[in-house]
Design a protein around this motif. Structure first.
Motif, PDB file in Angstrom:
ATOM      1  N   PRO A 109       0.806  -1.230   0.000  1.00  8.69           N
ATOM      2  CA  PRO A 109       0.000   0.000   0.000  1.00  8.69           C
ATOM      3  C   PRO A 109       0.840   1.281   0.000  1.00  8.69           C
ATOM      4  N   LYS A 110       1.973   1.268   0.745  1.00 13.59           N
ATOM      5  CA  LYS A 110       2.858   2.461   0.741  1.00 13.59           C
ATOM      6  C   LYS A 110       3.460   2.679  -0.649  1.00 13.59           C
ATOM      7  N   TYR A 153       0.847   4.054  -2.936  1.00 14.19           N
ATOM      8  CA  TYR A 153       0.593   5.480  -2.722  1.00 14.19           C
ATOM      9  C   TYR A 153       1.598   6.333  -3.508  1.00 14.19           C
ATOM     10  N   GLU A 186      -5.258  -4.850  -1.745  1.00 10.86           N
ATOM     11  CA  GLU A 186      -4.846  -3.804  -0.790  1.00 10.86           C
ATOM     12  C   GLU A 186      -4.229  -2.588  -1.476  1.00 10.86           C
ATOM     13  N   PRO A 187      -3.174  -2.781  -2.300  1.00 12.74           N
ATOM     14  CA  PRO A 187      -2.627  -1.615  -3.005  1.00 12.74           C
ATOM     15  C   PRO A 187      -3.622  -1.004  -3.994  1.00 12.74           C
ATOM     16  N   GLU A 215      -6.795  -0.652  -3.564  1.00 13.41           N
ATOM     17  CA  GLU A 215      -7.694   0.241  -2.797  1.00 13.41           C
ATOM     18  C   GLU A 215      -7.062   1.621  -2.629  1.00 13.41           C
ATOM     19  N   VAL A 216      -5.751   1.647  -2.426  1.00 10.98           N
ATOM     20  CA  VAL A 216      -5.033   2.929  -2.280  1.00 10.98           C
ATOM     21  C   VAL A 216      -5.165   3.741  -3.574  1.00 10.98           C
ATOM     22  N   ARG A 234      -8.672   5.046  -4.079  1.00 11.85           N
ATOM     23  CA  ARG A 234      -8.956   6.169  -3.184  1.00 11.85           C
ATOM     24  C   ARG A 234      -8.352   7.472  -3.716  1.00 11.85           C
TER      25      ARG A 234
END
Length: 440
Positions: free
Chosen positions: A181-182, A185, A205-206, A208-209, A212
């Motif tokens: 996820p980092k 981003y 998970e990534p 979703e970032v 968003r």
């Protein structure tokens, strides 16, 4: 002053690679001093851990088939620096590299004096060269590949027609973060307000970032396997075959010389980006351009077969995510062959994991070797690596001199055997030059 191509390259490569604090302010100041050339470039911006190069190549060929003159900005180069700035796949000339460097040189020196942290880095200078060149009108559209990450990458001053995020995987964690996820981003930093973004196969998970960030920027997002699909129909005679579908439209029987399901994903992302680009410009989508462009795409160093008898293949898999994909390809399409794999890996990669993953392949002999890393980056010590992974994997050998390693393994090849050279784009660049000059 700079008077030759060699002096130009020495000046560029002699610059610092990173600054302590990541920022785009220095890049913006640099370009404003040059007359803001980035604001005169019609662009598509491409980020991702792996697959950027192949996606750029597919997209370039499709757009060329449509009658466009297409510029590209890619890194690293495989044979020569000039490849980084190309038009219709042809690198700019030594003369142009010199001219552009001479134009930027006084501005760099000025900023060296004015800015407390010093002037532009090596990559910022190369990026500025690219923007300066394409602002002069040498291409109808420019496909710009992110150098590292996205958010603070020097290419991220661009406001493109379409943004593309191909993949999210493990690489450059010391800079981008130690979770997916980092990393996502950082890559999602290329999404601009109101600019649509095309996204490849990315874990939930990534993803979703990215979703968003796209929502915050009010950017239309198009995602592989949600909004468009590609289905591999197998490999035949070193050609990958697949079908592409979006909403009610389907294109069947597409073929590419780039092998692997991951290349099918990259092609699908390129097709979706092309469709989005046409939509933004109000141009019709040309199905024949897609078909011909995908078929025409070649990309040196991406499972590239340099020799048929014996079979010698180069692949630039340089991180664990890319090795996972490569192992899957070998397991699926080449399980009938005896494999000899020569690996040269940079020390700042997850070298042990890469070798251990390769060692899961049956009927395979792995040899580790050493090569001269780029700039000050070190290659992993093959003997230490052999000791590290030798406990858990089948016998792994070391031949420190990579020239000797290639010759030794080449002499072992018989019939259907394959020699695969991999582990780093920098290593396969050296190996490619050597093979082309010695085994023609």
């Amino acid at each position: 002053m700079i008077n030759s191509y060699e002096e130009a390259l020495n000046f560029i490569h002699g610059r610092s690679q990173f600054k302590k604090i990541p920022t785009l302010k220095r890049m913006r100041r640099f370009l404003d001093e040059l007359g803001a050339p980035d604001k005169q470039v019609n662009a598509i911006h491409v980020a991702g851990t792996n697959g950027k190069g192949s996606t750029v190549a597919f997209l370039r060929n499709i757009l060329q088939q449509d009658g466009n003159t297409v510029g590209t900005f890619t890194s690293p180069f495989l044979i020569k620096f000039n490849e980084r700035i190309s038009v219709n796949g042809v690198p700019i000339s030594d003369k142009e590299v010199l001219r552009l460097t001479q134009k930027l040189y006084p501005v760099v020196k000025k900023l060296d004096q004015l800015l407390p942290e010093g002037g532009p880095t090596e990559f910022e200078i190369v990026t500025a060269m690219m923007f300066t060149y394409f602002a002069e009108g040498h291409a109808d559209v420019v496909i710009i590949e992110v150098g590292l990450g996205g958010l603070f990458d020097s290419t991220n001053v661009i406001v493109p027609k379409v943004s593309v995020i191909v993949t999210i995987g493990w690489d450059h964690m010391h800079i981008l973060g130690n979770t997916l996820p980092k990393i996502a981003y950082q890559k999602a930093g290329i999404i601009k307000p109101g600019v649509p973004v095309v996204v490849g196969r990315i874990d939930s998970e990534p993803l979703e970032v990215i979703k968003r960030v796209a929502e915050e920027k009010q950017s239309l997002i198009s995602i592989l396997n949600r909004d468009f699909r590609a289905t591999s129909t197998g490999e035949n005679n070193w050609q990958q075959q697949f079908n592409f579908a979006v909403k009610s439209h389907q294109i069947n029987g597409l073929t590419t010389h780039l092998l692997g399901d991951y290349q099918v994903d990259n092609a699908a992302v390129a097709i979706a980006a092309y469709r989005m680009y046409c939509q933004r410009l109000g141009k019709p989508v040309n199905l024949q351009s897609i078909r011909n462009g995908v078929k025409a795409t070649q990309w040196a160093g991406r499972f590239e077969r340099l020799s048929i008898k014996p079979t010698i293949v180069l692949d630039g898999a340089h991180n664990i995510s890319a090795v996972d994909e490569l192992v899957e390809l070998l397991r699926t399409d080449f399980s009938d062959r005896r494999l000899f794999i020569l690996m040269g890996i940079l020390a700042d990669k997850q070298a042990d994991k890469m070798v251990t993953k390769m060692a899961t392949l049956p009927n395979t002999e792995i040899v580790l070797t050493h090569f001269a890393g780029p700039n000050k980056r070190q290659a992993a010590d093959p003997e230490k690596l052999e000791h590290q992974v030798g406990q858990t994997a089948d016998p792994i050998l070391t031949i420190t001199d990579w020239h000797q390693a290639i010759n030794t393994l080449k002499d072992k090849l018989t019939g259907n055997d394959m020699l695969l050279i991999t582990g780093s784009l920098y290593f396969i660049s050296d190996a490619r030059k050597y093979l082309l000059s010695n085994f023609k």
